[in-house]
Design an enzyme around this catalytic site. Structure first.
Site, short mmCIF file in Angstrom:
data_model
loop_
_atom_site.label_atom_id
_atom_site.label_comp_id
_atom_site.label_asym_id
_atom_site.label_seq_id
_atom_site.Cartn_x
_atom_site.Cartn_y
_atom_site.Cartn_z
N HIS A 75 -7.05 -30.48 -2.33
CA HIS A 75 -7.71 -31.38 -1.36
C HIS A 75 -6.65 -31.77 -0.33
O HIS A 75 -5.47 -31.85 -0.65
CB HIS A 75 -8.18 -32.61 -2.15
CG HIS A 75 -9.02 -33.58 -1.39
ND1 HIS A 75 -8.47 -34.52 -0.55
CD2 HIS A 75 -10.36 -33.79 -1.36
CE1 HIS A 75 -9.44 -35.26 -0.03
NE2 HIS A 75 -10.60 -34.83 -0.51
N ASP A 108 -3.43 -34.44 -9.57
CA ASP A 108 -4.53 -35.07 -8.85
C ASP A 108 -5.76 -34.95 -9.76
O ASP A 108 -6.37 -33.88 -9.86
CB ASP A 108 -4.73 -34.34 -7.52
CG ASP A 108 -6.00 -34.78 -6.81
OD1 ASP A 108 -6.78 -35.55 -7.39
OD2 ASP A 108 -6.21 -34.34 -5.66
N GLN A 138 -11.10 -35.34 -9.56
CA GLN A 138 -12.35 -34.68 -9.95
C GLN A 138 -12.43 -34.45 -11.46
O GLN A 138 -13.37 -33.80 -11.93
CB GLN A 138 -12.48 -33.33 -9.23
CG GLN A 138 -12.67 -33.46 -7.74
CD GLN A 138 -14.00 -34.10 -7.36
OE1 GLN A 138 -14.96 -34.09 -8.13
NE2 GLN A 138 -14.08 -34.67 -6.17
N LYS A 166 -15.14 -42.36 -8.11
CA LYS A 166 -15.67 -41.07 -8.58
C LYS A 166 -16.03 -41.14 -10.07
O LYS A 166 -16.50 -40.19 -10.66
CB LYS A 166 -14.65 -39.96 -8.35
CG LYS A 166 -14.41 -39.73 -6.85
CD LYS A 166 -13.81 -38.39 -6.59
CE LYS A 166 -13.22 -38.30 -5.21
NZ LYS A 166 -14.18 -37.82 -4.20
N CYS A 180 -12.79 -31.18 2.57
CA CYS A 180 -11.36 -31.59 2.68
C CYS A 180 -10.46 -30.55 2.03
O CYS A 180 -9.47 -30.89 1.36
CB CYS A 180 -11.11 -32.96 2.07
SG CYS A 180 -12.01 -34.27 2.84
N1 PMP Z 1 -8.33 -35.18 -4.62
C1 PMP Z 1 -9.50 -34.59 -4.89
C2 PMP Z 1 -9.51 -33.35 -5.72
C3 PMP Z 1 -10.68 -35.17 -4.42
O1 PMP Z 1 -11.85 -34.59 -4.68
C4 PMP Z 1 -10.61 -36.35 -3.65
C5 PMP Z 1 -11.86 -37.00 -3.09
N2 PMP Z 1 -12.79 -36.13 -2.54
C6 PMP Z 1 -9.36 -36.91 -3.42
C7 PMP Z 1 -8.26 -36.30 -3.92
C8 PMP Z 1 -9.22 -38.17 -2.62
O2 PMP Z 1 -9.78 -39.24 -3.31
P1 PMP Z 1 -10.08 -40.61 -2.57
O3 PMP Z 1 -10.84 -40.26 -1.34
O4 PMP Z 1 -10.88 -41.38 -3.56
O5 PMP Z 1 -8.78 -41.24 -2.28
#
Ligand code: PMP
Length: 406
Positions: free
Chosen positions: A123, A200, A203, A226, A364
């Site tokens: 991401h 990270d 997910q 999430k 993203c």
């Molecule tokens: N890493 C991953 C794999 C994600 O899916 C996301 C959110 N789509 C993020 C980081 C960022 O998370 P947040 O927007 O809650 O800070």
């Protein structure tokens, strides 16, 4: 899960809504999950009966708020099986967590000419903070590639890791494909080379059990929103020894021990990394979300979501021109796909008209889209409150959209 689904759905008021005249089918759970009444009520209860600043007042209300707030730190500790709740640092979310880690590691741990390794499926929030660090201090970003199934090319690790590699930061689960990475193996590799591992887990935490001691990682980050909690609250798990060695991030109240104009000394963990008034209400509600998930059982959630994924994958694969992006066997409930000759955004718009919320675009993860040479995907991502009937509705709506767009 199946026998409780009607009751479970009643816990999520938003799911009873109609959107564009149709019952809402919410398949955008990888972007954010819906909240059960317990979480919504916790926010309202906090402001109705508990609101005070934490850690600083001697009065009863402040002590009450502090107790509730710190209880959540302990709930998070249990949830990820950290050794101590001092290893749990609250942030605004995964993005802030990775930014925090990258910034504090750039103050002495990562030096000019050092290398930072990420993967091709990250991401943006696990790419851009590292690029910023590289620009700032003259470090080098390296990338572990993926294969056409959306799996990491583990055999490339040996040539990518050098004696300059300081950090390897990688997703537990890909948001754009659902791939579950072999994180224990990856962490073992980092350990054998003395590299700092950052996972990270944005997910992963809502779909599969996370045990940081078993994984053995140095840091693990995730977001409350999430995992059925509110926005604005996230977590860094960090090994105590490392957190103690690293410098603070923001300066201000709470993170200090003693302040004079000549010198400031810093507070103990985890407060050293939590400057200022924290997000008290959402943290307490995040605790309610963890209680809810624990009550259902993360193993049962994983099993049910896997059934949904298998069912939906089977149906999707029968559609003409269908290409699923992310075809490894080890996946969470994310279905990303493109259909020959149709732009993903057009499908998303038509599905929305029929009450179905999916995400379309690059998720993203632009480098990943470039890898597959596609403009983006349609992504349907399931949670434990979704049903097989909803998948049928989605497939019908998708077929209808395809007929209209061809
Ligand atoms: N890493 C991953 C794999 C994600 O899916 C996301 C959110 N789509 C993020 C980081 C960022 O998370 P947040 O927007 O809650 O800070």
């Amino acid at each position: 899960m199946k026998d409780r689904i009607l009751q479970i759905r009643k816990d999520f008021p938003i799911l009873q809504q109609h959107v564009n005249g149709n019952p809402l089918v919410y398949f955008d759970n990888a972007a954010t999950t819906q909240k059960p009444l317990e979480v919504i009520d916790a926010i309202s209860n906090y402001y109705t009966t508990q609101n005070a600043n934490v850690h600083r007042g001697n009065h009863s209300l402040s002590q009450l708020a502090t107790t509730y707030y710190e209880n959540v730190r302990e709930k998070v500790r249990v949830f990820v099986n950290a050794k101590s709740s001092t290893e749990i640092v609250f942030t605004r979310g995964t993005t802030e967590a990775i930014n925090l880690l990258s910034k504090i590691l750039a103050k002495g741990t990562i030096k000019k000419g050092d290398e930072i390794l990420v993967t091709e499926m990250e991401h943006h929030s696990n790419i851009v903070p590292w690029q910023m660090v590289c620009e700032e201090i003259g470090a080098i970003l390296k990338v572990l590639p993926i294969n056409t199934k959306g799996e990491l090319e583990l055999n490339k690790l040996d040539e990518l890791i050098t004696n300059k590699t300081r950090v390897f930061s990688f997703a537990h689960v890909s948001n754009a494909m659902g791939t579950i990475n072999p994180i224990k193996e990856l962490v073992a590799t980092t350990k054998s080379h003395g590299i700092i591992s950052i996972i990270d887990g944005a997910q992963a935490a809502s779909h599969i059990p996370v045990d940081v001691q078993d994984i053995g990682c140095d840091f693990y980050c995730f977001s409350g929103h999430k995992i059925y909690g509110p926005t604005g609250i996230g977590v860094i798990y960090g090994k105590e020894e490392l957190l103690n060695q690293l410098p603070p991030y923001h300066g201000g109240g709470e993170m200090i021990d003693k302040v004079t104009f000549e010198k400031t000394t810093y507070n103990v963990l985890p407060f050293k990394f939590e400057a200022g008034t924290p997000n008290i209400a959402d943290t307490i509600a995040f605790g309610a979300a963890l209680d809810y998930v624990n009550e259902l059982g993360i193993e049962k959630i994983a099993a049910y979501e896997h059934e949904l994924l298998t069912y939906a994958t089977g149906k999707l694969m029968q559609l003409e021109g269908m290409q699923i992006i992310g075809t490894t066997n080890n996946k969470t409930s994310v279905l990303s796909f493109v259909i020959a000759g149709i732009h993903p955004t057009d499908i998303g718009i038509l599905l929305d008209k029929m009450g179905i919320a999916v995400r379309t675009g690059q998720h993203c993860a632009q480098p990943l889209m470039d890898k597959f040479k596609i403009p983006g995907t349609v992504r349907a991502s399931f949670a434990f409150y979704n049903t097989f009937e909803e998948i049928d509705i989605f497939i019908d709506a998708l077929q209808k959209s395809m007929r209209m767009l061809k």
